[in-house]
Design a protein around this motif. Structure first.
Motif, PDB file in Angstrom:
ATOM      1  N   LYS A 152       0.806  -1.229   0.000  1.00  9.92           N
ATOM      2  CA  LYS A 152       0.000   0.000   0.000  1.00  9.92           C
ATOM      3  C   LYS A 152       0.836   1.274   0.000  1.00  9.92           C
ATOM      4  N   VAL A 153       2.077   1.227   0.509  1.00  7.89           N
ATOM      5  CA  VAL A 153       2.940   2.411   0.517  1.00  7.89           C
ATOM      6  C   VAL A 153       3.422   2.727  -0.901  1.00  7.89           C
ATOM      7  N   GLU A 154       3.710   1.684  -1.684  1.00 10.05           N
ATOM      8  CA  GLU A 154       4.265   1.855  -3.028  1.00 10.05           C
ATOM      9  C   GLU A 154       3.202   1.960  -4.118  1.00 10.05           C
ATOM     10  N   ALA A 155       1.962   1.501  -3.841  1.00  8.77           N
ATOM     11  CA  ALA A 155       1.000   1.376  -4.940  1.00  8.77           C
ATOM     12  C   ALA A 155      -0.420   1.778  -4.579  1.00  8.77           C
ATOM     13  N   ASN A 156      -1.151   2.117  -5.640  1.00 12.43           N
ATOM     14  CA  ASN A 156      -2.594   2.334  -5.561  1.00 12.43           C
ATOM     15  C   ASN A 156      -3.254   1.263  -6.413  1.00 12.43           C
ATOM     16  N   ILE A 157      -4.457   0.870  -6.042  1.00 11.65           N
ATOM     17  CA  ILE A 157      -5.180  -0.099  -6.873  1.00 11.65           C
ATOM     18  C   ILE A 157      -5.759   0.662  -8.052  1.00 11.65           C
ATOM     19  N   GLU A 158      -5.275   0.317  -9.253  1.00 13.48           N
ATOM     20  CA  GLU A 158      -5.780   0.976 -10.461  1.00 13.48           C
ATOM     21  C   GLU A 158      -7.058   0.295 -10.933  1.00 13.48           C
ATOM     22  N   ARG A 159      -7.079  -1.036 -10.800  1.00 12.95           N
ATOM     23  CA  ARG A 159      -8.261  -1.792 -11.185  1.00 12.95           C
ATOM     24  C   ARG A 159      -8.559  -2.820 -10.097  1.00 12.95           C
ATOM     25  N   GLU A 160      -9.748  -2.772  -9.564  1.00 12.76           N
ATOM     26  CA  GLU A 160     -10.159  -3.682  -8.488  1.00 12.76           C
ATOM     27  C   GLU A 160     -10.113  -5.132  -8.979  1.00 12.76           C
ATOM     28  N   PRO A 161      -9.976  -6.102  -8.046  1.00  7.45           N
ATOM     29  CA  PRO A 161      -9.969  -7.513  -8.442  1.00  7.45           C
ATOM     30  C   PRO A 161     -11.278  -7.881  -9.141  1.00  7.45           C
ATOM     31  N   LYS A 162     -11.135  -8.534 -10.304  1.00  8.73           N
ATOM     32  CA  LYS A 162     -12.312  -8.887 -11.093  1.00  8.73           C
ATOM     33  C   LYS A 162     -12.085 -10.247 -11.720  1.00  8.73           C
ATOM     34  N   LEU A 163     -13.095 -11.095 -11.678  1.00  8.32           N
ATOM     35  CA  LEU A 163     -12.995 -12.442 -12.226  1.00  8.32           C
ATOM     36  C   LEU A 163     -13.175 -12.388 -13.736  1.00  8.32           C
ATOM     37  N   GLU A 164     -12.208 -12.943 -14.463  1.00 11.34           N
ATOM     38  CA  GLU A 164     -12.278 -13.022 -15.926  1.00 11.34           C
ATOM     39  C   GLU A 164     -11.999 -14.457 -16.317  1.00 11.34           C
ATOM     40  N   GLY A 165     -13.045 -15.210 -16.599  1.00 13.39           N
ATOM     41  CA  GLY A 165     -12.876 -16.629 -16.913  1.00 13.39           C
ATOM     42  C   GLY A 165     -12.427 -17.375 -15.672  1.00 13.39           C
ATOM     43  N   ARG A 166     -11.295 -18.076 -15.754  1.00 14.88           N
ATOM     44  CA  ARG A 166     -10.769 -18.816 -14.611  1.00 14.88           C
ATOM     45  C   ARG A 166      -9.688 -18.033 -13.871  1.00 14.88           C
ATOM     46  N   ASN A 167      -9.483 -16.763 -14.225  1.00 16.78           N
ATOM     47  CA  ASN A 167      -8.482 -15.927 -13.567  1.00 16.78           C
ATOM     48  C   ASN A 167      -9.134 -14.722 -12.913  1.00 16.78           C
ATOM     49  N   MET A 168      -8.555 -14.277 -11.812  1.00 17.49           N
ATOM     50  CA  MET A 168      -8.978 -13.028 -11.191  1.00 17.49           C
ATOM     51  C   MET A 168      -7.824 -12.051 -11.392  1.00 17.49           C
ATOM     52  N   ILE A 169      -8.126 -10.866 -11.899  1.00 20.03           N
ATOM     53  CA  ILE A 169      -7.082  -9.908 -12.249  1.00 20.03           C
ATOM     54  C   ILE A 169      -7.267  -8.608 -11.488  1.00 20.03           C
ATOM     55  N   MET A 170      -6.144  -8.074 -10.989  1.00 24.37           N
ATOM     56  CA  MET A 170      -6.110  -6.768 -10.326  1.00 24.37           C
ATOM     57  C   MET A 170      -4.864  -6.056 -10.845  1.00 24.37           C
ATOM     58  N   ILE A 171      -4.950  -4.747 -11.048  1.00 23.18           N
ATOM     59  CA  ILE A 171      -3.795  -3.977 -11.515  1.00 23.18           C
ATOM     60  C   ILE A 171      -3.429  -2.932 -10.469  1.00 23.18           C
ATOM     61  N   LEU A 172      -2.139  -2.900 -10.139  1.00 22.87           N
ATOM     62  CA  LEU A 172      -1.596  -1.936  -9.185  1.00 22.87           C
ATOM     63  C   LEU A 172      -0.716  -0.950  -9.935  1.00 22.87           C
ATOM     64  N   ALA A 173      -0.855   0.331  -9.623  1.00 26.61           N
ATOM     65  CA  ALA A 173      -0.032   1.368 -10.245  1.00 26.61           C
ATOM     66  C   ALA A 173       0.858   1.996  -9.177  1.00 26.61           C
ATOM     67  N   PRO A 174       2.114   2.321  -9.533  1.00 24.48           N
ATOM     68  CA  PRO A 174       3.007   2.926  -8.532  1.00 24.48           C
ATOM     69  C   PRO A 174       2.523   4.300  -8.112  1.00 24.48           C
ATOM     70  N   VAL A 175       2.759   4.643  -6.851  1.00 27.13           N
ATOM     71  CA  VAL A 175       2.388   5.967  -6.320  1.00 27.13           C
ATOM     72  C   VAL A 175       3.379   6.972  -6.860  1.00 27.13           C
ATOM     73  N   ARG A 176       2.895   8.078  -7.385  1.00 24.32           N
ATOM     74  CA  ARG A 176       3.774   9.129  -7.926  1.00 24.32           C
ATOM     75  C   ARG A 176       4.220  10.051  -6.795  1.00 24.32           C
ATOM     76  N   HIS A 177       5.517  10.223  -6.665  1.00 20.67           N
ATOM     77  CA  HIS A 177       6.079  11.121  -5.647  1.00 20.67           C
ATOM     78  C   HIS A 177       6.640  12.351  -6.355  1.00 20.67           C
ATOM     79  N   ASP A 178       5.779  13.361  -6.565  1.00 21.01           N
ATOM     80  CA  ASP A 178       6.224  14.576  -7.279  1.00 21.01           C
ATOM     81  C   ASP A 178       6.656  15.644  -6.314  1.00 21.01           C
TER      82      ASP A 178
END
Length: 143
Positions: free
Chosen positions: A117-143
């Motif tokens: 959670k310190v390094e990333a934000n959830i870009e896409r919530e966990p979602k079932l697609e066929g026989r796989n569940m997919i979630m995408i994490l994006a790095p936190v931007r430190h500007d």
């Protein structure tokens, strides 16, 4: 200066009339060697491309009944990818009758998201697609 006068001066000095800022009112032009101008512009573009970071998507594959140590190893890898500035695609693979318990997969995804959670934000919530569940994490931007 009018464009006709500028062109006359350019021909006298054996230079080219180069438009620098066409969107400005009035457009800005300079007397210079056009070949040199194109070379300088190509050099600037090349430098800009060098400084640009290409973001990749790295994938971490897990199973719903993964052991704690294996999970921590995968989570540390995800942490490393995020620190390098890459996105992480978390895939939970269900085999056979495991698909009847998608809540275990979602729980595992959220556990991984909590771990990074310190390094990333959830870009896409966990979602079932066929026989796989997919979630995408994006790095936190430190500007």
């Amino acid at each position: 200066m009018s464009s006709r006068d500028a062109l006359r001066v350019a021909v006298e000095k054996s230079l080219d009339l180069v438009e620098i800022a066409p969107t400005a009112k009035p457009p800005v032009c300079k007397l210079m060697d056009f070949g040199k101008f194109k070379y300088e512009q190509a050099k600037r573009d090349k430098e800009a491309r060098k400084k640009q970071k290409v973001m990749e998507i790295k994938e971490i594959k897990l199973r719903p009944n993964i052991e704690d140590h294996d999970f921590e190893t995968k989570a540390r890898n995800a942490q490393r990818f995020l620190n390098d500035g890459d996105k992480v695609k978390v895939t939970i693979m269900f085999r056979g009758r495991e698909i009847t318990h998608p809540d275990l997969g979602k729980e595992l995804c959220l556990r991984l998201a909590e771990f990074v959670k310190v390094e990333a934000n959830i870009e896409r919530e966990p979602k079932l697609e066929g026989r796989n569940m997919i979630m995408i994490l994006a790095p936190v931007r430190h500007d």
